[in-house]
Design a protein around this motif. Structure first.
Motif, mmCIF file in Angstrom:
data_model
loop_
_atom_site.group_PDB
_atom_site.id
_atom_site.type_symbol
_atom_site.label_atom_id
_atom_site.label_comp_id
_atom_site.label_asym_id
_atom_site.label_seq_id
_atom_site.Cartn_x
_atom_site.Cartn_y
_atom_site.Cartn_z
ATOM 1 N N PHE A 75 43.644 120.947 20.550
ATOM 2 C CA PHE A 75 43.995 121.090 21.956
ATOM 3 C C PHE A 75 42.989 122.003 22.648
ATOM 4 N N SER A 76 42.888 121.866 23.958
ATOM 5 C CA SER A 76 41.902 122.634 24.725
ATOM 6 C C SER A 76 42.173 124.137 24.709
ATOM 7 N N ASP A 77 43.367 124.558 24.309
ATOM 8 C CA ASP A 77 43.650 125.994 24.193
ATOM 9 C C ASP A 77 43.309 126.526 22.799
ATOM 10 N N GLY A 78 42.672 125.680 21.983
ATOM 11 C CA GLY A 78 42.235 126.085 20.657
ATOM 12 C C GLY A 78 43.218 125.784 19.542
ATOM 13 N N HIS A 79 44.443 125.411 19.878
ATOM 14 C CA HIS A 79 45.444 125.116 18.848
ATOM 15 C C HIS A 79 45.045 123.851 18.083
ATOM 16 N N ASN A 80 45.020 123.928 16.751
ATOM 17 C CA ASN A 80 44.647 122.749 15.956
ATOM 18 C C ASN A 80 45.300 122.755 14.575
ATOM 19 N N THR A 81 46.402 123.453 14.417
ATOM 20 C CA THR A 81 46.999 123.551 13.087
ATOM 21 C C THR A 81 48.184 122.616 12.869
ATOM 22 N N GLY A 82 48.534 121.803 13.838
ATOM 23 C CA GLY A 82 49.654 120.884 13.666
ATOM 24 C C GLY A 82 49.210 119.549 13.115
ATOM 25 N N LEU A 83 49.867 119.098 12.049
ATOM 26 C CA LEU A 83 49.638 117.754 11.516
ATOM 27 C C LEU A 83 50.762 116.859 12.017
ATOM 28 N N PHE A 84 50.419 115.883 12.830
ATOM 29 C CA PHE A 84 51.391 114.981 13.435
ATOM 30 C C PHE A 84 51.473 113.718 12.598
ATOM 31 N N SER A 85 52.498 113.631 11.758
ATOM 32 C CA SER A 85 52.679 112.430 10.933
ATOM 33 C C SER A 85 53.094 111.268 11.838
ATOM 34 N N TRP A 86 52.925 110.052 11.313
ATOM 35 C CA TRP A 86 53.340 108.875 12.092
ATOM 36 C C TRP A 86 54.836 108.954 12.386
ATOM 37 N N ASP A 87 55.631 109.375 11.409
ATOM 38 C CA ASP A 87 57.081 109.499 11.625
ATOM 39 C C ASP A 87 57.399 110.509 12.721
ATOM 40 N N TYR A 88 56.657 111.633 12.739
ATOM 41 C CA TYR A 88 56.914 112.659 13.749
ATOM 42 C C TYR A 88 56.508 112.163 15.141
ATOM 43 N N LEU A 89 55.380 111.468 15.251
ATOM 44 C CA LEU A 89 54.974 110.905 16.536
ATOM 45 C C LEU A 89 55.996 109.873 17.028
ATOM 46 N N TYR A 90 56.524 109.088 16.107
ATOM 47 C CA TYR A 90 57.558 108.109 16.459
ATOM 48 C C TYR A 90 58.797 108.834 16.989
ATOM 49 N N LYS A 91 59.200 109.899 16.302
ATOM 50 C CA LYS A 91 60.360 110.697 16.728
ATOM 51 C C LYS A 91 60.119 111.288 18.121
ATOM 52 N N LEU A 92 58.926 111.831 18.356
ATOM 53 C CA LEU A 92 58.615 112.387 19.675
ATOM 54 C C LEU A 92 58.728 111.312 20.755
ATOM 55 N N GLY A 93 58.267 110.116 20.442
ATOM 56 C CA GLY A 93 58.362 109.020 21.404
ATOM 57 C C GLY A 93 59.796 108.618 21.677
ATOM 58 N N LYS A 94 60.564 108.420 20.621
ATOM 59 C CA LYS A 94 61.972 107.988 20.765
ATOM 60 C C LYS A 94 62.825 109.032 21.478
ATOM 61 N N GLU A 95 62.545 110.313 21.214
ATOM 62 C CA GLU A 95 63.382 111.398 21.748
ATOM 63 C C GLU A 95 62.713 112.149 22.898
ATOM 64 N N GLN A 96 61.693 111.540 23.499
ATOM 65 C CA GLN A 96 60.892 112.228 24.508
ATOM 66 C C GLN A 96 61.718 112.819 25.644
ATOM 67 N N ALA A 97 62.634 112.057 26.218
ATOM 68 C CA ALA A 97 63.427 112.551 27.356
ATOM 69 C C ALA A 97 64.291 113.749 26.950
ATOM 70 N N ALA A 98 64.956 113.654 25.815
ATOM 71 C CA ALA A 98 65.811 114.756 25.358
ATOM 72 C C ALA A 98 64.975 115.984 25.018
ATOM 73 N N LEU A 99 63.826 115.784 24.378
ATOM 74 C CA LEU A 99 62.957 116.906 24.025
ATOM 75 C C LEU A 99 62.428 117.596 25.279
ATOM 76 N N TRP A 100 62.039 116.808 26.276
ATOM 77 C CA TRP A 100 61.544 117.390 27.520
ATOM 78 C C TRP A 100 62.648 118.211 28.199
ATOM 79 N N ASN A 101 63.863 117.659 28.258
ATOM 80 C CA ASN A 101 64.983 118.390 28.856
ATOM 81 C C ASN A 101 65.261 119.682 28.105
ATOM 82 N N ASP A 102 65.170 119.653 26.786
ATOM 83 C CA ASP A 102 65.372 120.848 25.974
ATOM 84 C C ASP A 102 64.306 121.888 26.291
#
Length: 138
Positions: A75-102
């Motif tokens: 990321f442009s703020d220098g953060h680069n330690t997160g490994l985004f698995s395919w399952d996690y990206l899928y979860k972020l997509g499916k739960e995007q609205a709820a995660l954003w509200n949270d």
């Protein structure tokens, strides 16, 4: 669940990802950054999550594949330690609205009006300035 397409859109700051089940998601860089699966964001256990502030304009400067199971964005703020698995990206997509509200709810609980915690330079009053990383040796 495997991706069939992955596109980083710098101008609109979204990552488009399509999966072999026909699902497709447009994930804002900001959402990816504030829900990074790294210890810096998640902590080392339940209740140790670190609220991410000032990520409205965050960009992605690079994406590296990790085996056949994940990507590691920088990321442009220098953060680069997160490994985004395919399952996690899928979860972020499916739960995007709820995660954003949270996320917005956590910003408001921290004392930010509206979405002001997303602005660069946002800090929690009285909080010590965080050092880079989570402070643990990995």
């Amino acid at each position: 669940m495997n991706p069939t397409a992955l596109t980083v859109h710098q101008k609109s700051r979204v990552l488009d990802i399509a999966f072999d089940d026909g699902s497709a998601f447009s994930l804002p860089f900001e959402l990816l950054r504030v829900y990074s699966p790294s210890a810096e964001v998640r902590g080392h256990g339940q209740g140790q999550e670190v609220l991410q502030l000032g990520k409205r304009e965050v960009g992605i400067t690079g994406v590296e594949p990790v085996g056949n199971y994940a990507i590691q964005p920088t990321f442009s703020d220098g953060h680069n330690t997160g490994l985004f698995s395919w399952d996690y990206l899928y979860k972020l997509g499916k739960e995007q609205a709820a995660l954003w509200n949270d996320y917005m709810g956590r910003l408001q609980a921290a004392g930010f009006e509206g979405d002001s915690g997303r602005d660069s330079g946002a800090v929690i009053e009285g909080a010590a300035t965080a050092a880079k990383g989570c402070g643990h040796k990995h």
